[in-house]
Write a protein that holds these residues in place. Structure first.
Motif, short mmCIF file in Angstrom:
data_model
loop_
_atom_site.label_atom_id
_atom_site.label_comp_id
_atom_site.label_asym_id
_atom_site.label_seq_id
_atom_site.Cartn_x
_atom_site.Cartn_y
_atom_site.Cartn_z
N GLY A 5 -55.09 5.97 16.64
CA GLY A 5 -55.22 5.69 15.05
C GLY A 5 -54.59 6.71 14.33
N TRP A 6 -54.13 7.73 14.88
CA TRP A 6 -53.71 9.05 14.33
C TRP A 6 -51.88 8.74 14.03
CZ3 TRP A 6 -55.74 14.29 16.05
CH2 TRP A 6 -57.19 14.30 15.82
N ALA A 7 -51.58 9.29 12.99
CA ALA A 7 -50.32 9.05 12.51
C ALA A 7 -49.48 9.92 13.13
CB ALA A 7 -49.87 8.92 11.06
N ARG A 8 -48.01 9.83 13.52
CA ARG A 8 -47.29 10.81 13.93
C ARG A 8 -46.29 11.29 12.95
NH1 ARG A 8 -47.42 12.20 19.36
NH2 ARG A 8 -45.41 13.06 19.24
N LYS A 9 -46.16 12.46 12.52
CA LYS A 9 -45.24 12.85 11.50
C LYS A 9 -44.38 14.35 11.95
CE LYS A 9 -46.48 10.23 7.88
NZ LYS A 9 -45.41 9.40 7.24
N LYS A 10 -43.02 14.21 11.38
CA LYS A 10 -42.67 15.89 11.73
C LYS A 10 -43.14 16.58 10.78
CE LYS A 10 -38.26 13.44 13.31
NZ LYS A 10 -36.48 13.44 12.80
N ILE A 11 -42.99 17.94 11.39
CA ILE A 11 -43.43 18.80 10.33
C ILE A 11 -42.66 19.02 9.15
CG2 ILE A 11 -43.87 21.38 10.37
CD1 ILE A 11 -44.25 21.28 13.40
N GLY A 12 -41.69 18.73 9.33
CA GLY A 12 -40.78 19.02 8.20
C GLY A 12 -41.03 17.89 6.99
N GLN A 13 -41.50 16.90 7.36
CA GLN A 13 -42.03 15.65 6.47
C GLN A 13 -43.19 16.09 5.65
OE1 GLN A 13 -42.26 12.53 9.47
NE2 GLN A 13 -40.36 11.52 8.54
#
Length: 410
Positions: A5-13
């Protein structure tokens, strides 16, 4: 969303801004603000950041506006690594209110979007990635220096729990950090107490000592083997040797000991014996005359030529007494007074060391001072072991919390 249930995000975002550090002008530059510049030496492998040893520089108001660090900025080491030492270490900046701070051009400063990510959580996550060696693929080497491919680094996707869980994880880690810092502060106080004990005892000794001698009169002083071309063949042997990095203030660090080949016939000349006092020739000011007593924990060990080996005549001089005197304010003052000094560096030679005047009380009084120092040192070592255990527990906690193996109560 991941299975957890965790989101995946790019570090730059997750950033509102990022910028390269700057070195600023010479401290004597006129017409600019005083700034403390943090360098790679202020950063440690565990994510700690030391502010007190930053370099004073001067920045114009325009430069400072664009390069000033603010609380919760994340410092990312992006350049300056060498063979076997990748870049990518991370620390969370928290100012102390005493100065303006910037970072050197070996860093990138990351300013996070607090609506998406907790700064403490992200800094811990990025340092965890470094420790897992998962960012090695973003390293590139140019002319012996390792740099981070920063754009690719920012394109990494990481898993993030909801913001309230991030904050709770950050709070848990803050508690662990406070416990470790509390012990570190206690150790600092104990070290000051130990210095005070030695200073008071030496005051009394100098006023009432039965005699004074030059060090060369009560000890044999020599240097270790010179590094460089090594012999080969039947007449040579490989032996462990101690470097300047192994000789610390008050103890010998043998966590990493290298080996060197020497002629078999040289072993008798260079072999270290239990009770030898090892003192460093120089380097940075804090390394000048730094040393400790060797306990022969490694058989058939030698030292390099930038370390002095002092073998005491134990009928009149105990090694531990000499080590305590050399590390005392009196001993350090002597070394600084006779050292050859350049910018941030200082060295002493064997002739100067041999000429060091040394108050010589009775062996009984020397032993009394040694006992007091060892009692204080024993308490320090006990506290350091507790701190080491807490650091190990914290690393295990980080592994569990950042991977979701352990869920935090909200």
């Amino acid at each position: 969303m991941s299975e957890q249930g965790w989101a995946r995000k790019k570090i730059g975002q997750l950033l509102v801004r990022h910028f390269a550090g700057a070195w600023g002008e010479d401290p004597g530059y006129v017409g600019a603000a005083n700034v403390v510049v943090l360098r790679s030496t202020n950063l440690d492998d565990s994510g700690g950041l030391t502010l007190s040893t930053g370099a004073p520089r001067r920045f114009t108001p325009k430069e400072l506006t664009s390069k000033r660090l603010v609380d919760s900025d994340i410092l990312l080491e992006a350049s300056g690594g060498g063979p076997g030492k990748p870049v990518g270490r991370v620390a969370l900046f928290q100012g102390d209110g005493s100065s303006e701070y910037a970072c050197s051009n070996f860093f990138r400063a990351l300013r996070v979007d607090g609506s998406l990510v907790n700064p403490k959580f992200l800094a811990t996550k990025l340092q965890w990635l470094y420790r897992q060696s998962s960012i090695w693929r973003y390293q590139q080497q140019t002319t012996g220096i390792i740099n981070l491919r920063f754009g690719d680094y920012l394109d990494q996707e990481i898993e993030l729990p909801p913001l309230d869980q991030q904050r709770r994880i950050a709070e848990i880690l803050d508690v662990a950090d406070e416990q470790i810092q509390s012990i570190d502060h206690l150790v600092s106080k104990l070290r000051l107490i130990c210095i005070g004990i030695v200073s008071d005892a030496l005051n009394e000794i100098e006023q009432t000592a039965e005699s004074t001698a030059l060090l060369s009169e009560v000890a044999d002083i020599s240097s270790g083997v010179t590094l460089g071309s090594e012999p080969a063949g039947d007449g040579s042997i490989e032996v462990p040797y101690l470097r300047v990095a192994n000789v610390q203030d008050g103890y010998i660090d043998t966590s990493e000991v290298k080996a060197i080949r020497i002629f078999r016939s040289q072993m008798e000349r260079f072999r270290l014996e239990a009770g030898d006092v090892l003192l460093t020739e120089g380097g940075d000011f804090d390394k000048l005359g730094r040393g400790a007593v060797w306990d022969a924990r490694i058989p058939e060990c030698i030292c390099q030529n930038h370390i002095f080996r002092v073998r005491c005549d134990r009928q009149v001089l105990l090694p531990e007494y000499l080590a305590a005197y050399a590390s005392s304010p009196r001993g350090r003052a002597y070394f600084l007074s006779i050292a050859k000094q350049t910018t941030n560096l200082a060295t002493i030679n064997s002739t100067q060391l041999k000429s060091m005047p040394l108050p010589l009380p009775s062996l009984e009084r020397q032993q009394k001072l040694i006992d007091a120092v060892e009692a204080c040192s024993g308490r320090i070592q006990a506290e350091l072991k507790v701190a080491d255990r807490l650091r190990l527990l914290k690393q295990g906690l980080i592994d569990d919390l950042l991977t979701g193996r352990v869920r935090v109560p909200l």
